[in-house]
Each structure stands twice: as structure tokens, then as C-alpha cells.
Design a protein around this motif. Structure first.
Motif, mmCIF file in Angstrom:
data_model
loop_
_atom_site.group_PDB
_atom_site.id
_atom_site.type_symbol
_atom_site.label_atom_id
_atom_site.label_comp_id
_atom_site.label_asym_id
_atom_site.label_seq_id
_atom_site.Cartn_x
_atom_site.Cartn_y
_atom_site.Cartn_z
ATOM 1 N N MET A 151 -1.188 -14.106 3.157
ATOM 2 C CA MET A 151 -1.143 -13.612 1.779
ATOM 3 C C MET A 151 -2.200 -14.268 0.900
ATOM 4 O O MET A 151 -2.225 -14.028 -0.311
ATOM 5 N N ALA A 152 -3.071 -15.070 1.477
ATOM 6 C CA ALA A 152 -4.197 -15.612 0.720
ATOM 7 C C ALA A 152 -5.289 -14.547 0.607
ATOM 8 O O ALA A 152 -5.322 -13.572 1.355
ATOM 9 N N GLN A 153 -6.175 -14.737 -0.370
ATOM 10 C CA GLN A 153 -7.275 -13.792 -0.599
ATOM 11 C C GLN A 153 -6.753 -12.379 -0.902
ATOM 12 O O GLN A 153 -7.361 -11.391 -0.491
ATOM 13 N N LYS A 154 -5.630 -12.308 -1.606
ATOM 14 C CA LYS A 154 -5.051 -11.022 -1.999
ATOM 15 C C LYS A 154 -4.761 -11.066 -3.499
ATOM 16 O O LYS A 154 -4.430 -12.116 -4.042
ATOM 17 N N ILE A 155 -4.814 -9.913 -4.142
ATOM 18 C CA ILE A 155 -4.520 -9.853 -5.576
ATOM 19 C C ILE A 155 -3.598 -8.693 -5.935
ATOM 20 O O ILE A 155 -3.045 -8.641 -7.037
ATOM 21 N N ASP A 156 -3.394 -7.758 -4.995
ATOM 22 C CA ASP A 156 -2.638 -6.544 -5.283
ATOM 23 C C ASP A 156 -1.333 -6.517 -4.484
ATOM 24 O O ASP A 156 -1.321 -6.215 -3.284
ATOM 25 N N PRO A 157 -0.190 -6.806 -5.120
ATOM 26 C CA PRO A 157 1.073 -6.828 -4.373
ATOM 27 C C PRO A 157 1.506 -5.471 -3.859
ATOM 28 O O PRO A 157 2.355 -5.402 -2.958
ATOM 29 N N THR A 158 0.939 -4.393 -4.397
ATOM 30 C CA THR A 158 1.333 -3.066 -3.913
ATOM 31 C C THR A 158 0.757 -2.767 -2.531
ATOM 32 O O THR A 158 1.101 -1.748 -1.925
ATOM 33 N N ARG A 159 -0.101 -3.644 -2.030
ATOM 34 C CA ARG A 159 -0.662 -3.457 -0.688
ATOM 35 C C ARG A 159 0.164 -4.170 0.387
ATOM 36 O O ARG A 159 -0.220 -4.170 1.564
ATOM 37 N N ILE A 160 1.274 -4.765 0.014
ATOM 38 C CA ILE A 160 2.151 -5.436 0.976
ATOM 39 C C ILE A 160 2.922 -4.380 1.769
ATOM 40 O O ILE A 160 3.442 -3.413 1.208
#
Length: 254
Positions: A151-160
Motif C-alpha cells: 500500500m506504499a506509493q499509492k494515493i487513491d483508495p478507490t483502487r483497492i
């Protein structure tokens, strides 16, 4: 609604029903790794009425944890992550049985954690050998395992996303996990929480013994991370436990 329902969980009982709430109270979950994902997962489980939870992490709280780890604050700097989180969880529900272990999970000490007695195991470990050890141990014990990928280098929780580990796509850590499991001859499956978001790498920080990559000079590379993503992944893991219990209860009711 029955007067026997704990007031802490009345609003949840309106969705799940009393039988699920009672089952949650009898449920035992082990959470390994109490960083930006695991800490929020543990809190969500306790806020959802889980009655027994074991939390495992060998690290201490530092200033760089504050942006994403639920137990990290100016007040808890320098304290063990597991013990600081245990204190917070008991503030939420003093009746919950919370066991904190400040140690590293590995194949060598796997017998010390009582994994076979748990109903669910949450893997939020970052270190690859220990992550693979936990996956193999939980699977061999027949315990329901939910595992967080990178989950590092991520900014958009809708892509989970959630998927079986062999069906994950677009996550570098999941790819490494799949490769590592193949090398170990692992043929089972389990549900993974992952993100298919790919951000361009920006600045890197080399400090101490933290991080995911090794620099030529001996330091470790720290990847950027945002609480909006790590907490969402933790919530997704907790939701998998809750949904599994609801589905099991519905199946038993016919």
C-alpha cells in the motif's frame, strides 16, 4: 432489539443481527504487522465487536509513523507499537481480550503464536520472508487468512481491490509474494487486499533499518505512504472478517 446487546455495538447489530454480534464476540483474530494497514484493521475489528484479538509487531513508534498508523501520536513516540495499540483498543472496549506481542513472526517461532486456535489471521507484514512464513503457517493450520499486499506509493483508495492471491494484478508486492510462494512449492490460495494503482516514484529517503529497499551505502529506501490508502486497506481486511462471519451465520440459518 434485545436489551442484552452491548450499547457499544447497537448500531452494528441493526445491520448484522444479534446472532452475528454474538459470534463476533466469540471470534479470535490474530493481526501480524501493526503499521499503516494492520493498526487500522485491528481497531476496526475491535470497534466491530470482536472479542479476542492478538496483535503482533516488534517495532517502536517513531515520528514518521504518525501520518498513517492509528496508535502513533506525539504521546506514544518511542513506545512499542503493539503495547501502544493494546492500550488504545482497551480504551475502545475494555471487555475485549487483547494480547500484545512485541516480537517478529518467523518460521522458527511460529509455534509460539497459537495460530491454530485463531479463527482468522490477518497478514499485514512487510518483510517478505516473514510474510511468506506466516502465509504458509496459517494455510497449513487451516485458519482463514486475509493478507495485505503493498500500500506504499499509492494515493487513491478507490483502487483497492480484493482477489485470490493468484488473481492479483498491478501490485509489485503481490507479484513478489506469488513468486516467493511458487519457489516454496505453495499451491494453496487465500484472499489478498491489494491496489492496482501505480504512481511514478518521487523522492527517496534512506534512513536506518526501515523501508523496502537496500541502498549501496547500507541504508534502506523508504517508500511514501498515505493514511487514506493504508487505513482503507486495513478497513477492507476487517470487512472481510465481518462479511465472512455474516455469510457463515446466514448459511447456518439455512
Amino acid at each position: 432489539m434485545s436489551s442484552n446487546i452491548d450499547p457499544l455495538f447497537q448500531r452494528l447489530a441493526l445491520i448484522t443481527g444479534e446472532a452475528v454480534l454474538e459470534k463476533l464476540w466469540r471470534t479470535a483474530v490474530l493481526v501480524f504487522g501493526l503499521g499503516g494497514v494492520g493498526s487500522w484493521c485491528a481497531e476496526a475489528l475491535v470497534r466491530s465487536g470482536v472479542g479476542r484479538i492478538g496483535i503482533v509487531d516488534c517495532d517502536t513508534v517513531c515520528a514518521s509513523n504518525v501520518n498513517r498508523q492509528v496508535q502513533a501520536s506525539s504521546r506514544t513516540l518511542g513506545r512499542g507499537k503493539a503495547e501502544a495499540l493494546r492500550e488504545r483498543l482497551l480504551e475502545i472496549n475494555p471487555r475485549c481480550e487483547v494480547a500484545a506481542r512485541e516480537t517478529i513472526f518467523s518460521r522458527e517461532n511460529a509455534a509460539n503464536f497459537g495460530i491454530g486456535q485463531a479463527d482468522y489471521v490477518i497478514d499485514a507484514i512487510d518483510t517478505m520472508p516473514h510474510k511468506l512464513d506466516l502465509i504458509e503457517t496459517a494455510y497449513a493450520a487451516g485458519v482463514c487468512l486475509f493478507s495485505s499486499m503493498g500500500m506504499a506509493q499509492k494515493i487513491d483508495p478507490t483502487r483497492i481491490r480484493t482477489a485470490g492471491i493468484w488473481d492479483t494484478r498491478g501490485c509489485p508486492l503481490a507479484r513478489l509474494v506469488r513468486s516467493g510462494l511458487r519457489r516454496r512449492g505453495f499451491a494453496g490460495s487465500f484472499t489478498a487486499v491489494y491496489s492496482d494503482e501505480r504512481l511514478p516514484r518521487r523522492d527517496e529517503i534512506a534512513v536506518g533499518n526501515e523501508g523496502a529497499g537496500q541502498q549501496p551505502g547500507g541504508g534502506k529506501i523508504i517508500n511514501g505512504s498515505a493514511v487514506t490508502v493504508t487505513a482503507s486497506a486495513g478497513m477492507a481486511l476487517a470487512a472481510l472478517v465481518l462479511r465472512d462471519i455474516i455469510n457463515t451465520q446466514q448459511d447456518s440459518n439455512g
